[in-house]
Write a protein that holds these residues in place. Structure first.
Motif, PDB file in Angstrom:
ATOM      1  N   SER A   1     -20.621 -53.690 -32.317  1.00  0.00           N
ATOM      2  CA  SER A   1     -21.453 -52.848 -31.453  1.00  0.00           C
ATOM      3  C   SER A   1     -21.572 -53.507 -30.085  1.00  0.00           C
ATOM      4  CB  SER A   1     -22.852 -52.657 -32.045  1.00  0.00           C
ATOM      5  OG  SER A   1     -22.808 -51.948 -33.255  1.00  0.00           O
ATOM      6  N   LEU A   2     -21.577 -52.688 -29.051  1.00  0.00           N
ATOM      7  CA  LEU A   2     -21.829 -53.190 -27.706  1.00  0.00           C
ATOM      8  C   LEU A   2     -22.364 -52.053 -26.846  1.00  0.00           C
ATOM      9  CD1 LEU A   2     -19.432 -52.195 -25.494  1.00  0.00           C
ATOM     10  CD2 LEU A   2     -18.087 -53.771 -26.868  1.00  0.00           C
ATOM     11  N   HIS A   3     -22.978 -52.409 -25.741  1.00  0.00           N
ATOM     12  CA  HIS A   3     -23.481 -51.392 -24.814  1.00  0.00           C
ATOM     13  C   HIS A   3     -23.336 -51.892 -23.388  1.00  0.00           C
ATOM     14  CE1 HIS A   3     -26.986 -54.080 -25.039  1.00  0.00           C
ATOM     15  NE2 HIS A   3     -27.294 -53.605 -23.849  1.00  0.00           N
ATOM     16  N   LEU A   4     -23.278 -50.948 -22.466  1.00  0.00           N
ATOM     17  CA  LEU A   4     -23.240 -51.238 -21.042  1.00  0.00           C
ATOM     18  C   LEU A   4     -24.286 -50.379 -20.351  1.00  0.00           C
ATOM     19  CD1 LEU A   4     -19.364 -51.003 -20.471  1.00  0.00           C
ATOM     20  CD2 LEU A   4     -20.682 -53.100 -20.829  1.00  0.00           C
ATOM     21  N   GLU A   5     -24.926 -50.948 -19.351  1.00  0.00           N
ATOM     22  CA  GLU A   5     -25.880 -50.191 -18.563  1.00  0.00           C
ATOM     23  C   GLU A   5     -25.260 -49.795 -17.231  1.00  0.00           C
ATOM     24  OE1 GLU A   5     -28.420 -49.143 -20.012  1.00  0.00           O
ATOM     25  OE2 GLU A   5     -28.343 -50.480 -21.741  1.00  0.00           O
ATOM     26  N   ARG A   6     -25.803 -48.781 -16.619  1.00  0.00           N
ATOM     27  CA  ARG A   6     -25.313 -48.324 -15.318  1.00  0.00           C
ATOM     28  C   ARG A   6     -25.379 -49.472 -14.299  1.00  0.00           C
ATOM     29  NH1 ARG A   6     -25.342 -43.100 -13.087  1.00  0.00           N
ATOM     30  NH2 ARG A   6     -26.693 -42.367 -14.774  1.00  0.00           N
ATOM     31  N   GLY A   7     -24.296 -49.680 -13.591  1.00  0.00           N
ATOM     32  CA  GLY A   7     -24.265 -50.704 -12.551  1.00  0.00           C
ATOM     33  C   GLY A   7     -24.183 -52.128 -13.070  1.00  0.00           C
ATOM     34  N   GLU A   8     -23.838 -52.301 -14.343  1.00  0.00           N
ATOM     35  CA  GLU A   8     -23.799 -53.635 -14.942  1.00  0.00           C
ATOM     36  C   GLU A   8     -22.362 -54.122 -15.089  1.00  0.00           C
ATOM     37  OE1 GLU A   8     -25.771 -55.854 -18.805  1.00  0.00           O
ATOM     38  OE2 GLU A   8     -24.881 -53.869 -19.106  1.00  0.00           O
ATOM     39  N   ILE A   9     -22.166 -55.421 -14.879  1.00  0.00           N
ATOM     40  CA  ILE A   9     -20.893 -56.068 -15.164  1.00  0.00           C
ATOM     41  C   ILE A   9     -21.088 -56.972 -16.372  1.00  0.00           C
ATOM     42  CG2 ILE A   9     -19.141 -57.685 -14.339  1.00  0.00           C
ATOM     43  CD1 ILE A   9     -19.656 -56.739 -11.517  1.00  0.00           C
ATOM     44  N   VAL A  10     -20.249 -56.792 -17.375  1.00  0.00           N
ATOM     45  CA  VAL A  10     -20.288 -57.615 -18.586  1.00  0.00           C
ATOM     46  C   VAL A  10     -18.908 -58.212 -18.791  1.00  0.00           C
ATOM     47  CG1 VAL A  10     -20.604 -57.608 -21.099  1.00  0.00           C
ATOM     48  CG2 VAL A  10     -22.118 -56.223 -19.651  1.00  0.00           C
ATOM     49  N   ASP A  11     -18.862 -59.503 -19.082  1.00  0.00           N
ATOM     50  CA  ASP A  11     -17.589 -60.174 -19.339  1.00  0.00           C
ATOM     51  C   ASP A  11     -17.348 -60.295 -20.837  1.00  0.00           C
ATOM     52  OD1 ASP A  11     -17.051 -60.450 -16.683  1.00  0.00           O
ATOM     53  OD2 ASP A  11     -17.588 -62.575 -16.557  1.00  0.00           O
ATOM     54  N   LEU A  12     -16.096 -60.101 -21.235  1.00  0.00           N
ATOM     55  CA  LEU A  12     -15.678 -60.250 -22.626  1.00  0.00           C
ATOM     56  C   LEU A  12     -14.678 -61.395 -22.693  1.00  0.00           C
ATOM     57  CD1 LEU A  12     -15.633 -59.258 -25.565  1.00  0.00           C
ATOM     58  CD2 LEU A  12     -13.866 -57.622 -24.903  1.00  0.00           C
ATOM     59  N   THR A  13     -15.033 -62.432 -23.430  1.00  0.00           N
ATOM     60  CA  THR A  13     -14.199 -63.608 -23.546  1.00  0.00           C
ATOM     61  C   THR A  13     -13.800 -63.819 -25.007  1.00  0.00           C
ATOM     62  OG1 THR A  13     -16.055 -65.138 -23.893  1.00  0.00           O
ATOM     63  CG2 THR A  13     -15.440 -64.648 -21.615  1.00  0.00           C
ATOM     64  N   GLY A  14     -12.984 -64.835 -25.237  1.00  0.00           N
ATOM     65  CA  GLY A  14     -12.555 -65.141 -26.597  1.00  0.00           C
ATOM     66  C   GLY A  14     -11.130 -65.638 -26.603  1.00  0.00           C
ATOM     67  N   PRO A  15     -10.709 -66.267 -27.692  1.00  0.00           N
ATOM     68  CA  PRO A  15      -9.352 -66.814 -27.764  1.00  0.00           C
ATOM     69  C   PRO A  15      -8.290 -65.731 -27.729  1.00  0.00           C
ATOM     70  CG  PRO A  15     -10.428 -66.908 -29.909  1.00  0.00           C
ATOM     71  CD  PRO A  15     -11.479 -66.508 -28.926  1.00  0.00           C
ATOM     72  N   SER A  16      -7.103 -66.089 -27.319  1.00  0.00           N
ATOM     73  CA  SER A  16      -5.978 -65.155 -27.311  1.00  0.00           C
ATOM     74  C   SER A  16      -5.726 -64.646 -28.727  1.00  0.00           C
ATOM     75  CB  SER A  16      -4.722 -65.837 -26.774  1.00  0.00           C
ATOM     76  OG  SER A  16      -4.897 -66.246 -25.440  1.00  0.00           O
ATOM     77  N   GLY A  17      -5.473 -63.349 -28.845  1.00  0.00           N
ATOM     78  CA  GLY A  17      -5.207 -62.757 -30.142  1.00  0.00           C
ATOM     79  C   GLY A  17      -6.438 -62.327 -30.908  1.00  0.00           C
ATOM     80  N   SER A  18      -7.622 -62.506 -30.313  1.00  0.00           N
ATOM     81  CA  SER A  18      -8.849 -62.142 -31.022  1.00  0.00           C
ATOM     82  C   SER A  18      -9.110 -60.638 -31.013  1.00  0.00           C
ATOM     83  CB  SER A  18     -10.053 -62.880 -30.418  1.00  0.00           C
ATOM     84  OG  SER A  18     -10.204 -62.564 -29.045  1.00  0.00           O
ATOM     85  N   GLY A  19      -8.430 -59.913 -30.111  1.00  0.00           N
ATOM     86  CA  GLY A  19      -8.578 -58.461 -30.097  1.00  0.00           C
ATOM     87  C   GLY A  19      -9.302 -57.893 -28.898  1.00  0.00           C
ATOM     88  N   LYS A  20      -9.442 -58.669 -27.842  1.00  0.00           N
ATOM     89  CA  LYS A  20     -10.194 -58.213 -26.669  1.00  0.00           C
ATOM     90  C   LYS A  20      -9.578 -56.964 -26.043  1.00  0.00           C
ATOM     91  CE  LYS A  20      -9.741 -62.138 -24.583  1.00  0.00           C
ATOM     92  NZ  LYS A  20      -8.950 -62.812 -25.635  1.00  0.00           N
ATOM     93  N   SER A  21      -8.258 -56.966 -25.900  1.00  0.00           N
ATOM     94  CA  SER A  21      -7.588 -55.795 -25.328  1.00  0.00           C
ATOM     95  C   SER A  21      -7.755 -54.580 -26.231  1.00  0.00           C
ATOM     96  CB  SER A  21      -6.103 -56.077 -25.102  1.00  0.00           C
ATOM     97  OG  SER A  21      -5.911 -57.085 -24.121  1.00  0.00           O
ATOM     98  N   HIS A  22      -7.737 -54.798 -27.540  1.00  0.00           N
ATOM     99  CA  HIS A  22      -7.912 -53.689 -28.472  1.00  0.00           C
ATOM    100  C   HIS A  22      -9.324 -53.107 -28.378  1.00  0.00           C
ATOM    101  CE1 HIS A  22      -4.090 -53.697 -30.645  1.00  0.00           C
ATOM    102  NE2 HIS A  22      -4.093 -55.015 -30.479  1.00  0.00           N
ATOM    103  N   VAL A  23     -10.309 -53.950 -28.096  1.00  0.00           N
ATOM    104  CA  VAL A  23     -11.662 -53.445 -27.885  1.00  0.00           C
ATOM    105  C   VAL A  23     -11.677 -52.493 -26.693  1.00  0.00           C
ATOM    106  CG1 VAL A  23     -13.988 -54.079 -27.122  1.00  0.00           C
ATOM    107  CG2 VAL A  23     -12.897 -55.380 -28.947  1.00  0.00           C
ATOM    108  N   LEU A  24     -11.086 -52.918 -25.577  1.00  0.00           N
ATOM    109  CA  LEU A  24     -11.065 -52.072 -24.393  1.00  0.00           C
ATOM    110  C   LEU A  24     -10.303 -50.783 -24.638  1.00  0.00           C
ATOM    111  CD1 LEU A  24     -12.271 -54.558 -23.060  1.00  0.00           C
ATOM    112  CD2 LEU A  24     -10.688 -54.264 -21.150  1.00  0.00           C
ATOM    113  N   MET A  25      -9.156 -50.870 -25.289  1.00  0.00           N
ATOM    114  CA  MET A  25      -8.371 -49.668 -25.554  1.00  0.00           C
ATOM    115  C   MET A  25      -9.109 -48.730 -26.509  1.00  0.00           C
ATOM    116  SD  MET A  25      -4.367 -50.856 -25.695  1.00  0.00           S
ATOM    117  CE  MET A  25      -4.593 -52.135 -26.937  1.00  0.00           C
TER     118      MET A  25
END
Length: 234
Positions: A30-54
């Motif tokens: 689960s995650l959420h974003l608020e209007r006008g907010e910048i949130v960074d997503l970090t983690g080791p390579s291969g953890s699935g960060k790009s898949h989260v965005l897609m």
């Protein structure tokens, strides 16, 4: 109620649709974003960060989630309208036009942007001067509008793609390491432009990053071993 939210976010790879089990990259996030907010997503390579965005952009066939934007469920949008409001900026830039100017203007010729269905009213097609100014702000003052994008470096192409995405004025921007490989000054210019979009346009920005924090994110999330956790700010 959050501006943008995702629940039961999962990504499971199956060899075919009849397979009951498969490789689970992550499950029930689960995650959420608020209007006008910048949130960074970090983690080791291969953890699935790009898949989260897609997955958030409804672009990953292996993923599923319950997504809402301004209280509206993603099922109430057409896929095209959702992706018009929730824009994914991939790690590898794609510029197929003959000139930088045409590359930035390309999506404004798509019917979804001309008709502006969805939450955001029609965005005016930018003129050459606006694009020139945007390139200059990103440290691309030496890139001519008539330059063939194929002649640009990967870092230059990534910034052109960023400018194109921002000029569409989405409600949510999902940025996948757009500043990877850039020198510190260029990376700071990218961060400043994203901050401006968040502050003055109310855009919610989720950034996948491997660089040290630039102080612009209000929160840092870390994805590792299929789990999403909040990281302490430095």
């Amino acid at each position: 109620m959050s501006y943008f939210s995702a629940h039961a976010l999962s990504c499971v790879f199956k060899q075919d649709s009849s397979q009951q089990n498969g490789k689970t990259l992550f499950s029930n996030l689960s995650l959420h974003l608020e209007r006008g907010e910048i949130v960074d997503l970090t983690g080791p390579s291969g953890s699935g960060k790009s898949h989260v965005l897609m997955a958030l952009a409804l672009l990953d066939p292996h993923a599923s989630a319950k997504l809402t934007l301004e209280g509206r469920d993603s099922s109430s949008f057409t896929p095209e309208s959702w992706r018009r409001n929730v824009v994914y900026l991939p790690q590898r830039p794609v510029l197929t036009s003959d000139t930088v100017l045409d590359a930035v203007l390309l999506p404004f010729g798509f019917s979804i942007n001309r008709n502006a269905k969805g939450l955001r009213p029609q965005t005016a097609k930018p003129v050459a001067k606006q694009i020139r100014n945007g390139l200059d702000e990103l440290g691309l003052d030496d890139v001519e509008l008539v330059r063939n994008p194929a002649m640009l470096s990967v870092g230059q192409q990534a910034r052109v793609c960023l400018l194109r995405s921002l000029m569409l004025q989405p409600k949510v921007l999902l940025s996948d390491e757009v500043d990877a490989g850039l020198d510190p000054d260029s990376s700071d210019k990218v961060g400043a432009m994203l901050q401006n979009a968040a502050t003055h346009m109310g855009m919610a920005v989720l950034r996948v990053r491997h660089r040290n924090s630039d102080g612009r994110a209000s929160r840092i999330l870390s994805l590792a071993h299929g789990r999403l956790s909040r990281q302490e700010m430095e």
